[in-house]
Enzyme design. Structure first.
Site, mmCIF file in Angstrom:
data_model
loop_
_atom_site.group_PDB
_atom_site.id
_atom_site.type_symbol
_atom_site.label_atom_id
_atom_site.label_comp_id
_atom_site.label_asym_id
_atom_site.label_seq_id
_atom_site.Cartn_x
_atom_site.Cartn_y
_atom_site.Cartn_z
ATOM 1 N N LYS A 9 -38.397 -0.930 59.440
ATOM 2 C CA LYS A 9 -38.055 -2.356 59.383
ATOM 3 C C LYS A 9 -37.918 -2.823 57.931
ATOM 4 O O LYS A 9 -37.108 -3.716 57.635
ATOM 5 C CB LYS A 9 -39.085 -3.184 60.152
ATOM 6 C CG LYS A 9 -39.091 -2.902 61.666
ATOM 7 C CD LYS A 9 -37.742 -3.169 62.331
ATOM 8 C CE LYS A 9 -37.823 -3.086 63.857
ATOM 9 N NZ LYS A 9 -36.529 -3.342 64.509
ATOM 10 N N TYR A 43 -42.725 2.740 61.843
ATOM 11 C CA TYR A 43 -42.101 1.494 62.298
ATOM 12 C C TYR A 43 -41.962 0.522 61.127
ATOM 13 O O TYR A 43 -40.886 -0.045 60.900
ATOM 14 C CB TYR A 43 -42.937 0.893 63.434
ATOM 15 C CG TYR A 43 -42.319 -0.335 64.058
ATOM 16 C CD1 TYR A 43 -41.245 -0.223 64.944
ATOM 17 C CD2 TYR A 43 -42.805 -1.608 63.770
ATOM 18 C CE1 TYR A 43 -40.672 -1.358 65.515
ATOM 19 C CE2 TYR A 43 -42.245 -2.738 64.340
ATOM 20 C CZ TYR A 43 -41.182 -2.611 65.210
ATOM 21 O OH TYR A 43 -40.620 -3.738 65.779
HETATM 22 P P1 NDP Z 1 -38.202 -3.078 74.353
HETATM 23 O O1 NDP Z 1 -38.835 -1.750 74.157
HETATM 24 O O2 NDP Z 1 -38.727 -3.997 75.387
HETATM 25 O O3 NDP Z 1 -36.623 -2.905 74.596
HETATM 26 C C1 NDP Z 1 -35.875 -2.117 73.717
HETATM 27 C C2 NDP Z 1 -34.507 -1.867 74.305
HETATM 28 O O4 NDP Z 1 -33.789 -1.025 73.380
HETATM 29 C C3 NDP Z 1 -34.578 -1.103 75.631
HETATM 30 O O5 NDP Z 1 -33.576 -1.539 76.491
HETATM 31 C C4 NDP Z 1 -34.329 0.335 75.171
HETATM 32 O O6 NDP Z 1 -33.809 1.186 76.168
HETATM 33 C C5 NDP Z 1 -33.309 0.125 74.064
HETATM 34 N N1 NDP Z 1 -33.246 1.294 73.205
HETATM 35 C C6 NDP Z 1 -34.280 1.887 72.555
HETATM 36 N N2 NDP Z 1 -33.863 3.006 71.963
HETATM 37 C C7 NDP Z 1 -32.541 3.129 72.241
HETATM 38 C C8 NDP Z 1 -31.552 4.097 71.916
HETATM 39 N N3 NDP Z 1 -31.845 5.200 71.212
HETATM 40 N N4 NDP Z 1 -30.296 3.916 72.373
HETATM 41 C C9 NDP Z 1 -29.982 2.829 73.113
HETATM 42 N N5 NDP Z 1 -30.870 1.885 73.461
HETATM 43 C C10 NDP Z 1 -32.138 2.040 73.028
HETATM 44 O O7 NDP Z 1 -38.258 -3.753 72.902
HETATM 45 P P2 NDP Z 1 -38.309 -5.293 72.471
HETATM 46 O O8 NDP Z 1 -37.414 -6.102 73.307
HETATM 47 O O9 NDP Z 1 -39.725 -5.680 72.304
HETATM 48 O O10 NDP Z 1 -37.718 -5.167 70.998
HETATM 49 C C11 NDP Z 1 -36.409 -5.579 70.647
HETATM 50 C C12 NDP Z 1 -36.333 -5.648 69.141
HETATM 51 O O11 NDP Z 1 -37.321 -6.561 68.652
HETATM 52 C C13 NDP Z 1 -36.599 -4.322 68.421
HETATM 53 O O12 NDP Z 1 -35.751 -4.207 67.307
HETATM 54 C C14 NDP Z 1 -38.038 -4.462 67.963
HETATM 55 O O13 NDP Z 1 -38.327 -3.646 66.862
HETATM 56 C C15 NDP Z 1 -38.071 -5.929 67.626
HETATM 57 N N6 NDP Z 1 -39.406 -6.521 67.588
HETATM 58 C C16 NDP Z 1 -40.209 -6.477 68.694
HETATM 59 C C17 NDP Z 1 -41.468 -7.020 68.646
HETATM 60 C C18 NDP Z 1 -42.414 -6.979 69.818
HETATM 61 O O14 NDP Z 1 -43.619 -7.237 69.620
HETATM 62 N N7 NDP Z 1 -41.947 -6.696 71.027
HETATM 63 C C19 NDP Z 1 -41.979 -7.686 67.426
HETATM 64 C C20 NDP Z 1 -41.037 -7.693 66.331
HETATM 65 C C21 NDP Z 1 -39.806 -7.132 66.431
HETATM 66 P P3 NDP Z 1 -34.806 2.221 76.964
HETATM 67 O O15 NDP Z 1 -35.866 1.381 77.593
HETATM 68 O O16 NDP Z 1 -33.890 2.856 77.918
HETATM 69 O O17 NDP Z 1 -35.341 3.128 75.905
#
Ligand code: NDP
Length: 244
Positions: A153, A149
């Site tokens: 990033k 991860y």
């Molecule tokens: P979630 O896991 O809550 O949501 C991620 C979303 O992305 C889901 O809807 C998921 O769909 C979708 N997704 C994942 N893989 C794919 C794929 N291969 N194709 C299409 N859609 C996909 O994540 P967050 O909201 O927490 O994270 C959002 C962003 O923020 C990310 O880039 C993460 O790295 C970043 N981030 C998050 C942090 C945290 O602590 N939460 C901290 C720092 C950064 P599905 O559920 O169907 O897989």
């Protein structure tokens, strides 16, 4: 945030859950015509139920060919949020090639690909645009069990800067936000155990994790013309974690 995106067209990836979902809804509330991209149809169904103006696209962004097909008819886009990502945690010595490839395919390669598709259109129209990549504090600090991860990033931050360099002359701004922990599904995966959360909270001067709204508001700012001269930055949304 008091911004209007009336007349703008936005695309948000990973819009089914967490930050991406609230991002899509916030952009729609601000007047943008939003295309929401994610891979679980049920999430898109409930999103469209919540906001009927959102156009859903269901695709696994890890699949380059399927993404090409799924996005061919989305039309012109002015604002892009590359938010979709996956996290699978394991100690460094246990990382497998499959985990590595899956994470890099979604967190880095798909960002490059979706941005190419969208930016080609922006360039051809000469209309400019704004792209925000959702990175993480993990791009700049080592976190236990986060080898892959963190590496994705870190790569994303550099991708952001080169995109800013090459797309800037076409008035396409590219920035990233780098949040600390947010208690979405992904956040809970790594940080719901109070024993792990406590030392992390201790390293954040503001003494709390970020709310989804903190991240969404920062992205709205970077997408808007209120940040017209900001290009190529990796903006922490971390309560000061990266400053210390
Ligand atoms: P979630 O896991 O809550 O949501 C991620 C979303 O992305 C889901 O809807 C998921 O769909 C979708 N997704 C994942 N893989 C794919 C794929 N291969 N194709 C299409 N859609 C996909 O994540 P967050 O909201 O927490 O994270 C959002 C962003 O923020 C990310 O880039 C993460 O790295 C970043 N981030 C998050 C942090 C945290 O602590 N939460 C901290 C720092 C950064 P599905 O559920 O169907 O897989």
């Amino acid at each position: 945030m008091d911004v209007s995106f009336a007349g703008k067209r936005a695309l948000v990836t990973g819009a089914g859950k967490g930050i991406g979902r609230d991002m899509a809804l916030a952009l729609a509330r601000c007047g943008a015509k939003v295309t929401a991209v994610t891979r679980t149809q049920a999430d898109l169904n409930s999103l469209v139920q919540e906001c009927a103006s959102i156009s859903p696209v269901c695709v696994d962004l890890a699949d380059w060919g399927a993404t090409e097909v799924a996005l061919q008819d989305v039309g012109p886009i002015d604002l892009l949020v590359n938010n979709a990502a996956c996290a699978s945690l394991q100690p460094f010595l246990e990382v497998t090639p499959d985990q590595f490839d899956q994470s890099f395919n979604v967190n880095v390669k798909a960002v490059l690909h979706v941005s190419q598709i969208v930016a080609r259109g922006m360039k051809a129209r000469g209309s400019g645009g704004s792209i925000v990549n959702v990175s993480s504090q993990a791009s700049q600090r080592a976190l236990r069990d986060h080898t892959v991860y963190c590496a994705t990033k870190g790569a994303l931050d550099m991708l952001t800067k080169v995109m800013a360099l090459e797309l800037g002359p076409h008035q396409i701004r590219v920035n990233s936000v780098n949040p600390t922990v947010v208690m979405t599904d992904m956040g809970r995966l790594g940080w719901s155990d109070p024993e792990k959360a406590k030392p992390m909270l201790f390293r954040i001067p503001l003494g709390r994790f970020a709310e989804v709204e903190d991240v969404v508001n920062t992205i709205l700012f970077l997408l808007s013309d209120k940040s017209n001269m900001i290009n190529g930055v990796t903006l922490p949304v971390d309560g000061g974690f990266l400053a210390c």
